[in-house]
Motif scaffolding. Sequence first.
Motif, PDB file in Angstrom:
ATOM      1  N   ASP A   1       0.858  -1.186   0.000  1.00 24.86           N
ATOM      2  CA  ASP A   1       0.000   0.000   0.000  1.00 24.86           C
ATOM      3  C   ASP A   1       0.894   1.236   0.000  1.00 24.86           C
ATOM      4  N   GLN A   2       0.515   2.246  -0.753  1.00 30.61           N
ATOM      5  CA  GLN A   2       1.253   3.500  -0.905  1.00 30.61           C
ATOM      6  C   GLN A   2       2.563   3.346  -1.675  1.00 30.61           C
ATOM      7  N   GLY A   3       2.767   2.174  -2.287  1.00 29.48           N
ATOM      8  CA  GLY A   3       3.942   1.986  -3.133  1.00 29.48           C
ATOM      9  C   GLY A   3       3.767   2.740  -4.448  1.00 29.48           C
ATOM     10  N   SER A   4       4.864   3.155  -5.031  1.00 34.08           N
ATOM     11  CA  SER A   4       4.832   3.852  -6.311  1.00 34.08           C
ATOM     12  C   SER A   4       5.166   2.835  -7.403  1.00 34.08           C
ATOM     13  N   TYR A   5       4.234   2.642  -8.347  1.00 37.01           N
ATOM     14  CA  TYR A   5       4.413   1.652  -9.397  1.00 37.01           C
ATOM     15  C   TYR A   5       4.371   2.309 -10.770  1.00 37.01           C
TER      16      TYR A   5
ATOM     17  N   ASN B   1       5.032  -1.794 -16.331  1.00 35.11           N
ATOM     18  CA  ASN B   1       5.859  -3.007 -16.379  1.00 35.11           C
ATOM     19  C   ASN B   1       6.435  -3.435 -15.034  1.00 35.11           C
ATOM     20  N   ASP B   2       6.062  -2.739 -13.947  1.00 34.63           N
ATOM     21  CA  ASP B   2       6.383  -3.280 -12.634  1.00 34.63           C
ATOM     22  C   ASP B   2       5.496  -4.502 -12.426  1.00 34.63           C
ATOM     23  N   ALA B   3       6.027  -5.501 -11.749  1.00 32.99           N
ATOM     24  CA  ALA B   3       5.251  -6.708 -11.450  1.00 32.99           C
ATOM     25  C   ALA B   3       5.316  -6.974  -9.958  1.00 32.99           C
ATOM     26  N   VAL B   4       4.191  -7.395  -9.404  1.00 33.64           N
ATOM     27  CA  VAL B   4       4.091  -7.667  -7.977  1.00 33.64           C
ATOM     28  C   VAL B   4       3.353  -8.974  -7.757  1.00 33.64           C
ATOM     29  N   THR B   5       3.388  -9.442  -6.518  1.00 28.85           N
ATOM     30  CA  THR B   5       2.611 -10.616  -6.147  1.00 28.85           C
ATOM     31  C   THR B   5       1.647 -10.252  -5.029  1.00 28.85           C
ATOM     32  N   VAL B   6       0.481 -10.867  -5.090  1.00 30.40           N
ATOM     33  CA  VAL B   6      -0.519 -10.750  -4.034  1.00 30.40           C
ATOM     34  C   VAL B   6      -1.137 -12.128  -3.872  1.00 30.40           C
TER      35      VAL B   6
ATOM     36  N   PRO C   1      -5.706   1.149  -1.300  1.00 25.20           N
ATOM     37  CA  PRO C   1      -6.608   0.013  -1.148  1.00 25.20           C
ATOM     38  C   PRO C   1      -7.468  -0.259  -2.392  1.00 25.20           C
ATOM     39  N   ALA C   2      -7.886   0.771  -3.098  1.00 28.70           N
ATOM     40  CA  ALA C   2      -8.742   0.576  -4.279  1.00 28.70           C
ATOM     41  C   ALA C   2      -7.996  -0.042  -5.450  1.00 28.70           C
ATOM     42  N   THR C   3      -6.657   0.075  -5.455  1.00 25.18           N
ATOM     43  CA  THR C   3      -5.875  -0.452  -6.577  1.00 25.18           C
ATOM     44  C   THR C   3      -5.101  -1.714  -6.219  1.00 25.18           C
ATOM     45  N   GLU C   4      -5.365  -2.274  -5.050  1.00 24.10           N
ATOM     46  CA  GLU C   4      -4.672  -3.514  -4.684  1.00 24.10           C
ATOM     47  C   GLU C   4      -5.047  -4.605  -5.685  1.00 24.10           C
TER      48      GLU C   4
END
Length: 111
Positions: free
Chosen positions: A63-67, A70-75, A90-93
Amino acid sequence: MPAPTVSIPVTGTDPKTATTEGLEAQINAAFSTQQDEIDAKAVDAATTASLADRLKWRGAWIDQGSYVVNDAVTVSGTGYACYVTHIAGPATEPGVGASWEDRWRALGPTA
């Protein structure tokens, strides 16, 4: 890939008499369809390969990360690629937030 099925068109009442044009058209249609499937798979493979080359894995989404694009994350064991630069909230998780699909594309399981 299984061989295409070709039904042989017939003329008159003799089912053993095929027209050359009809048979040729059936074969061409069957192989054209098969070639289209091969071409589509090649495009999918090329797209996947080029996407993988461009992604920058950032680890777990925060949360509050700057993306950026082409950044990739895991959830929760699923990978997501960012396609709109944004500050996370929270709305963009990915996979959870109300508007996550406006910022992320699901890549599938990361296991």
